[in-house]
Scaffold this active site. Structure first.
Site, PDB file in Angstrom:
ATOM      1  N   THR A   1      -2.166   0.947  -5.047  1.00 49.57           N
ATOM      2  CA  THR A   1      -2.807   1.999  -4.255  1.00 49.57           C
ATOM      3  C   THR A   1      -4.088   2.522  -4.896  1.00 49.57           C
ATOM      4  OG1 THR A   1      -2.460   4.218  -3.293  1.00 49.57           O
ATOM      5  CG2 THR A   1      -1.227   3.728  -5.273  1.00 49.57           C
ATOM      6  N   ASN A   2      -5.080   2.810  -4.045  1.00 51.63           N
ATOM      7  CA  ASN A   2      -6.291   3.501  -4.504  1.00 51.63           C
ATOM      8  C   ASN A   2      -6.017   4.989  -4.504  1.00 51.63           C
ATOM      9  OD1 ASN A   2      -7.688   1.100  -4.588  1.00 51.63           O
ATOM     10  ND2 ASN A   2      -8.875   1.473  -2.722  1.00 51.63           N
TER      11      ASN A   2
ATOM     12  N   ASP B   1       0.861  -1.168   0.000  1.00 54.39           N
ATOM     13  CA  ASP B   1       0.000   0.000   0.000  1.00 54.39           C
ATOM     14  C   ASP B   1       0.914   1.239   0.000  1.00 54.39           C
ATOM     15  OD1 ASP B   1      -2.272   1.722   0.518  1.00 54.39           O
ATOM     16  OD2 ASP B   1      -1.455   1.857   2.549  1.00 54.39           O
TER      17      ASP B   1
ATOM     18  N   ASP C   1      -0.139   5.183   0.867  1.00 56.19           N
ATOM     19  CA  ASP C   1      -0.335   6.187   1.929  1.00 56.19           C
ATOM     20  C   ASP C   1      -0.476   5.537   3.307  1.00 56.19           C
ATOM     21  OD1 ASP C   1      -0.343   8.099  -0.126  1.00 56.19           O
ATOM     22  OD2 ASP C   1      -2.499   7.857  -0.435  1.00 56.19           O
TER      23      ASP C   1
HETATM   24 MG   LIG Z   1      -2.895   3.310   3.343  1.00 53.75          MG
END
Ligand SMILES: [Mg+2]
Ligand SMILES: [Zn+2]
Length: 440
Positions: free
Chosen positions: A299-300, A257, A259
């Site tokens: 990542t989104n 991931d 952030d």
């Molecule tokens: Mg995150």
């Protein structure tokens, strides 16, 4: 691959930097690694994929190469020679190929670049792009002092950024590895023998025509051109690293991931200035790099759908991430993001991305795309993140999972899930993952 290829090995050069190993009795390409001359490893890797025609460009002490290989029959290939009597730069000797390669394209390899690559993947890319020139590129642990290849999103090369240049921008960690595919027309267009630099001169017209592409791979390709590098390359040969990184072999991977896991959590980030690494992240990724795990960001980034930033701005943020990691000797093997968001109705939203999709975590589209592209062995791979969405994604994809206590620290409350392991931060997670793999 459907075309014919002639492999050309640039085995001339004085080998001054390698004199402590060669004693100036043998040419550099004849130095033995694991009991075989360097150049023989190159021939054998390519022969495995059906390449039979070879041209060796030889120079200083070149007769020793000829004595060993002859016409190649004993090695199951056919070898011709170009004798370079005076140094013609990295590309000058190629003009001799005009009359030697018939209608075939050329796979050009430098004599001190050791590799174990799935050649049909590279050549298939070259054919699909209908490239004039294809360069093999990869991330490395020291992009700041390497020649960079600057490419667009379709792998088209825009320019070269040489190591000596001042760099005041964020760049992808994408380094020229010393393996090239040259279309037959490019060879046929060469003039008379004269000193010629590949990147600075020969590729210029291909750049202008937009016919030069970069094939990015995580496979083993390393320069063994100094005694120190030579020894490292030999060690990695004996440890089986060359072969294990060939994309014919399944790869182990840690999907990461972004952030709150790699960079300090600040909610939605929409500019490079906001990106700041968590402590120990570069060290953690360097450990993955050294242990032969792929490190891939998944990542989104609904910032695109919400109209907070463009696709290009997200890529700019990712370039900053590459630069920060590169400065500390670490690199990411790939990055993928989902720009979508399913809920419509925000005033400044970008409707093109306000759609349901198969990529947004915890859905598995991004993991699947990366697993396919990099031949990832899901069972020996991990997903690491700071939210239950990440853990759910990992579980949905059949991966091992690790939750880090940085960022949202698993308190997002979206899913009832339990990670296989929990860690204080990414470095702690990576150490635990690597320790867990040891006994097998
Ligand atoms: Mg995150
Ligand atoms: Zn999506």
């Amino acid at each position: 691959m459907t075309r014919e290829y002639t492999a050309v090995i640039q085995a001339g050069g004085k080998g001054t930097r390698m004199r402590e190993l060669t004693g100036d009795r043998i040419p550099k390409p004849m130095l033995e690694l694991g009991g075989k001359p360097m150049i023989q490893w190159q021939v054998e890797n390519l022969k495995k994929y059906g390449i039979r025609e070879f041209v060796f460009i030889i120079g200083h002490l070149g007769e020793k190469v000829k004595d060993y290989f002859g016409d190649g029959t004993a090695f199951g290939v056919h070898i011709s020679y170009v004798e370079e009597n005076e140094p013609l730069g990295s590309g000058g000797a190629l003009c001799y190929l005009k009359d030697m390669v018939g209608a075939s394209d050329v796979l050009l390899v430098f004599g001190d670049v050791m590799f174990d690559i799935d050649a049909p993947r590279l050549l298939g890319f070259h054919e699909e792009k209908q490239a004039g020139v294809t360069l093999l590129v990869h991330p490395n642990a020291h992009p700041q002092d390497s020649d960079l290849v600057v490419m667009d999103e379709n792998s088209k090369v825009l320019r070269f950024d040489f190591a000596k240049n001042q760099r005041d921008y964020y760049y992808d960690n994408c380094v020229n590895a010393g393996i090239y595919v040259l279309a037959n027309e490019v060879i046929k267009s060469l003039g008379e023998p004269a000193p010629l630099d590949l990147e600075k001169e020969l590729f210029r017209s291909a750049l202008e025509d937009g016919k030069i592409y970069g094939y990015r791979t995580t496979e083993y390709v390393k320069d063994a051109g100094t005694p120190k590098r030579f020894r490292a390359v030999e060690r990695e040969l004996l440890q089986g690293v060359w072969q294990s990184r060939n994309l014919e072999s399944p790869q182990k991977c840690v999907f990461l991931d972004r952030d709150g896991t790699l960079n300090i959590y600040k909610g939605l980030i929409s500019s490079p200035e906001e990106l700041e690494l968590e402590a120990g992240v570069a060290e953690a990724i360097a450990l993955l790099n050294a242990a032969g795990y792929l490190a891939i960001i998944v990542t989104n980034q609904p910032v695109v759908a919400r109209g907070l930033c463009s696709m290009e701005e997200v890529r700019e943020i990712h370039k900053k991430l590459s630069v920060l990691l590169g400065e500390q000797g670490a690199y990411l093997d790939d990055m993928i993001f989902c720009p979508h968001h399913p809920d419509k109705g925000y005033p400044e939203e970008n409707p093109a991305y306000k759609i349901p999709c198969h990529c947004r975590k915890p859905d598995t589209g991004m993991v699947e795309e990366m697993a396919e592209k990099h031949h990832v062995d899901i069972k020996s791979s991990w997903f690491v993140g700071d939210t239950t969405v990440d853990i759910k994604t990992g579980q949905n994809a059949g991966l091992h999972t690790a939750l880090v206590k940085t960022g949202e620290a698993g308190k997002d409350g979206k899913y009832e899930v339990q990670a296989e392991l929990e860690a204080e931060n990414l470095l702690d997670a990576v150490k635990k993952i690597l320790a867990e793999r040891k006994p097998q």
